[in-house]
Design a protein around this motif. Structure first.
Motif, mmCIF file in Angstrom:
data_model
loop_
_atom_site.group_PDB
_atom_site.id
_atom_site.type_symbol
_atom_site.label_atom_id
_atom_site.label_comp_id
_atom_site.label_asym_id
_atom_site.label_seq_id
_atom_site.Cartn_x
_atom_site.Cartn_y
_atom_site.Cartn_z
ATOM 1 N N VAL A 9 -4.066 88.775 8.883
ATOM 2 C CA VAL A 9 -4.690 89.245 9.286
ATOM 3 C C VAL A 9 -3.809 90.675 9.250
ATOM 4 O O VAL A 9 -2.948 90.968 9.899
ATOM 5 C CB VAL A 9 -5.629 89.596 9.222
ATOM 6 C CG1 VAL A 9 -6.963 91.119 9.422
ATOM 7 C CG2 VAL A 9 -6.709 88.295 9.299
ATOM 8 N N GLU A 10 -3.744 91.611 8.604
ATOM 9 C CA GLU A 10 -3.448 93.347 8.413
ATOM 10 C C GLU A 10 -3.637 94.378 9.304
ATOM 11 O O GLU A 10 -5.317 94.544 8.715
ATOM 12 C CB GLU A 10 -2.212 93.711 7.245
ATOM 13 C CG GLU A 10 -1.453 92.802 6.950
ATOM 14 C CD GLU A 10 -0.380 92.354 5.817
ATOM 15 O OE1 GLU A 10 -0.216 94.303 5.132
ATOM 16 O OE2 GLU A 10 0.696 92.266 5.932
ATOM 17 N N THR A 11 -3.735 95.049 10.183
ATOM 18 C CA THR A 11 -4.512 95.667 10.450
ATOM 19 C C THR A 11 -2.928 97.402 10.629
ATOM 20 O O THR A 11 -1.841 97.264 10.423
ATOM 21 C CB THR A 11 -4.754 95.679 12.255
ATOM 22 O OG1 THR A 11 -3.619 95.541 12.763
ATOM 23 C CG2 THR A 11 -4.999 94.895 12.111
ATOM 24 N N ASN A 12 -3.985 98.874 11.155
ATOM 25 C CA ASN A 12 -2.992 99.908 11.303
ATOM 26 C C ASN A 12 -1.997 99.688 12.788
ATOM 27 O O ASN A 12 -1.064 100.618 12.315
ATOM 28 C CB ASN A 12 -4.065 101.116 11.415
ATOM 29 C CG ASN A 12 -4.689 101.018 9.498
ATOM 30 O OD1 ASN A 12 -4.272 100.638 8.991
ATOM 31 N ND2 ASN A 12 -6.173 101.613 10.085
ATOM 32 N N ARG A 13 -2.271 98.989 13.331
ATOM 33 C CA ARG A 13 -1.686 99.401 14.821
ATOM 34 C C ARG A 13 -0.505 97.588 14.984
ATOM 35 O O ARG A 13 -2.060 96.819 15.022
ATOM 36 C CB ARG A 13 -2.725 99.984 15.755
ATOM 37 C CG ARG A 13 -2.502 101.536 15.494
ATOM 38 C CD ARG A 13 -3.326 102.471 16.725
ATOM 39 N NE ARG A 13 -4.215 101.256 17.019
ATOM 40 C CZ ARG A 13 -5.678 101.984 16.052
ATOM 41 N NH1 ARG A 13 -5.162 103.204 15.589
ATOM 42 N NH2 ARG A 13 -6.482 102.033 16.320
ATOM 43 N N VAL B 170 -12.278 85.962 18.366
ATOM 44 C CA VAL B 170 -10.839 86.440 18.541
ATOM 45 C C VAL B 170 -10.656 85.622 17.134
ATOM 46 O O VAL B 170 -10.018 84.324 17.455
ATOM 47 C CB VAL B 170 -10.224 85.657 19.629
ATOM 48 C CG1 VAL B 170 -8.911 86.816 19.581
ATOM 49 C CG2 VAL B 170 -11.120 87.287 20.836
ATOM 50 N N PHE B 171 -9.866 86.266 16.218
ATOM 51 C CA PHE B 171 -9.009 86.183 15.463
ATOM 52 C C PHE B 171 -7.012 84.952 15.414
ATOM 53 O O PHE B 171 -6.759 83.929 15.332
ATOM 54 C CB PHE B 171 -8.848 86.272 13.811
ATOM 55 C CG PHE B 171 -7.786 85.692 13.264
ATOM 56 C CD1 PHE B 171 -8.895 84.471 12.160
ATOM 57 C CD2 PHE B 171 -6.473 86.424 12.776
ATOM 58 C CE1 PHE B 171 -7.783 83.980 10.894
ATOM 59 C CE2 PHE B 171 -6.183 85.938 11.154
ATOM 60 C CZ PHE B 171 -6.370 84.410 10.558
ATOM 61 N N ALA C 296 -2.001 89.320 12.235
ATOM 62 C CA ALA C 296 -2.629 87.802 13.406
ATOM 63 C C ALA C 296 -2.736 87.273 11.952
ATOM 64 O O ALA C 296 -3.168 86.916 10.647
ATOM 65 C CB ALA C 296 -4.247 88.055 13.285
ATOM 66 N N ILE C 297 -2.144 85.638 12.352
ATOM 67 C CA ILE C 297 -1.912 84.776 11.719
ATOM 68 C C ILE C 297 -2.722 82.948 12.122
ATOM 69 O O ILE C 297 -2.652 82.906 13.563
ATOM 70 C CB ILE C 297 -0.617 83.725 11.175
ATOM 71 C CG1 ILE C 297 0.295 85.344 10.933
ATOM 72 C CG2 ILE C 297 -0.394 82.619 10.598
ATOM 73 C CD1 ILE C 297 1.528 84.951 11.000
ATOM 74 N N ALA C 298 -3.984 82.661 11.439
ATOM 75 C CA ALA C 298 -4.096 81.177 12.153
ATOM 76 C C ALA C 298 -4.817 80.612 10.980
ATOM 77 O O ALA C 298 -5.224 81.006 9.690
ATOM 78 C CB ALA C 298 -5.634 82.377 12.861
ATOM 79 N N SER C 299 -5.273 79.407 11.047
ATOM 80 C CA SER C 299 -6.258 78.739 9.981
ATOM 81 C C SER C 299 -7.220 78.821 10.717
ATOM 82 O O SER C 299 -7.253 78.049 11.743
ATOM 83 C CB SER C 299 -4.980 77.681 10.113
ATOM 84 O OG SER C 299 -5.754 76.786 9.440
ATOM 85 N N ALA D 81 -2.446 88.705 1.668
ATOM 86 C CA ALA D 81 -3.426 89.269 2.714
ATOM 87 C C ALA D 81 -4.017 89.728 2.720
ATOM 88 O O ALA D 81 -4.533 90.190 1.566
ATOM 89 C CB ALA D 81 -1.248 89.810 3.744
ATOM 90 N N ILE D 82 -5.009 89.967 3.983
ATOM 91 C CA ILE D 82 -6.409 90.790 4.219
ATOM 92 C C ILE D 82 -5.742 91.768 5.121
ATOM 93 O O ILE D 82 -4.620 92.149 5.690
ATOM 94 C CB ILE D 82 -7.342 89.671 4.724
ATOM 95 C CG1 ILE D 82 -7.713 88.815 4.283
ATOM 96 C CG2 ILE D 82 -8.581 90.904 5.439
ATOM 97 C CD1 ILE D 82 -9.185 87.993 4.754
ATOM 98 N N ARG D 83 -5.490 93.108 4.795
ATOM 99 C CA ARG D 83 -5.715 95.209 5.075
ATOM 100 C C ARG D 83 -6.908 95.115 5.875
ATOM 101 O O ARG D 83 -8.304 95.411 5.239
ATOM 102 C CB ARG D 83 -5.252 95.513 3.673
ATOM 103 C CG ARG D 83 -4.760 96.015 4.459
ATOM 104 C CD ARG D 83 -3.545 96.652 5.430
ATOM 105 N NE ARG D 83 -3.015 97.368 6.104
ATOM 106 C CZ ARG D 83 -2.619 97.877 7.432
ATOM 107 N NH1 ARG D 83 -1.732 97.339 7.375
ATOM 108 N NH2 ARG D 83 -2.703 99.560 7.311
ATOM 109 N N LEU D 84 -7.086 95.543 6.893
ATOM 110 C CA LEU D 84 -8.274 95.864 7.427
ATOM 111 C C LEU D 84 -7.714 97.953 7.968
ATOM 112 O O LEU D 84 -6.447 97.925 8.593
ATOM 113 C CB LEU D 84 -8.488 95.560 9.202
ATOM 114 C CG LEU D 84 -8.919 93.907 8.535
ATOM 115 C CD1 LEU D 84 -9.467 93.321 10.272
ATOM 116 C CD2 LEU D 84 -9.670 93.814 8.248
#
Length: 242
Positions: A173-177, A195-196, A202-205, A236-239
């Motif tokens: 999961v990618e974010t802006n910061r 919390v992920f 952020a990387i998790a299973s 990847a998921i982009r937020l």
């Protein structure tokens, strides 16, 4: 152990169309979700939800779902006793291969447990969702049940379709910061989030299914992307949250 039974064999010229439908259900989680919806509804209404199910000859663990179903029942009882309505939100559904872009709109029931918390905390959750651009709205108890069963059926079907068993691949999961806390919530019972990990990425299973993702912003407020994703994804998921 409950087992979702296949329909009885059709007669005469119905055979080929039914065969095609069953074959499609094995590769299309939405079709499978429709096929098992009645069974899921019955299980949700029972005193306890099983920790394991067999669907289309695939055995899947559902202990995490069983806890949610129990809390769903408690939530609906508490809301009824307090005279408060259930709430839902409309989100975009994004499939395994859809990291960005617009998907179809689905309705998801909101979760406000633990019940021991005052109703004001639930109202605060509604406010935080409004601030993040997700608009919750009140619904009837009957609509809440139908929505919960619809989304839960899709979650289970996605878990069956993933075929990854108890060892799903990591989700990115990618974010802006850099350094933002990423949250996730199940796509059939949207909560304040668990919390992920820490971005970026952020990387998790997490167990396969359908989930929403968000962040704790710089003010410590929870913000969720207006979407539900099938996990695992192919990218990847982009937020895009601030």
């Amino acid at each position: 152990m409950p087992r979702f039974q296949a329909p009885k064999p059709p007669r005469h010229n119905e055979a080929e169309s039914a065969k095609a439908s069953l074959e499609k259900s094995n590769s299309d989680p939405d079709v499978l979700a429709s096929a098992i919806r009645g069974d899921v509804s019955s299980l949700v209404s029972q005193s306890s939800f099983p920790n394991q199910l067999t669907v289309d000859s695939a055995q899947i663990g559902t202990a995490d779902i069983a806890k949610d179903v129990e809390e769903y029942r408690t939530q609906m009882e508490e809301l009824s006793l307090s005279g408060n309505p259930a709430h839902a939100v409309d989100l975009e559904y994004r499939s395994h291969s859809m990291a960005t872009g617009r998907g179809r709109i689905i309705t998801v029931l909101l979760r406000f447990l633990p019940i021991t918390e005052p109703i004001s905390k639930y109202e605060g959750f509604l406010t935080s969702l409004n601030q993040s651009g997700i608009r919750p709205y009140p619904i009837s108890q009957n609509d809440a049940h139908e929505i919960f069963v619809d989304r839960l059926s899709e979650f289970i079907a996605t878990r069956v379709d993933s075929g990854v068993g108890s060892s799903p691949p990591s989700t990115f999961v990618e974010t802006n910061r850099i350094g933002e806390t990423v949250l996730y919530a199940k796509g059939y019972f949207l909560s304040t989030g668990t919390v992920f990990g820490t971005s970026t990425p952020a990387i998790a299973s997490i167990p396969s299914g359908r989930y929403s993702f968000g962040i704790l912003n710089s003010k410590g407020q929870q913000q969720f992307e207006n979407a539900v994703w099938s996990i695992p994804t192919q990218s990847a998921i982009r937020l895009n949250l601030s």
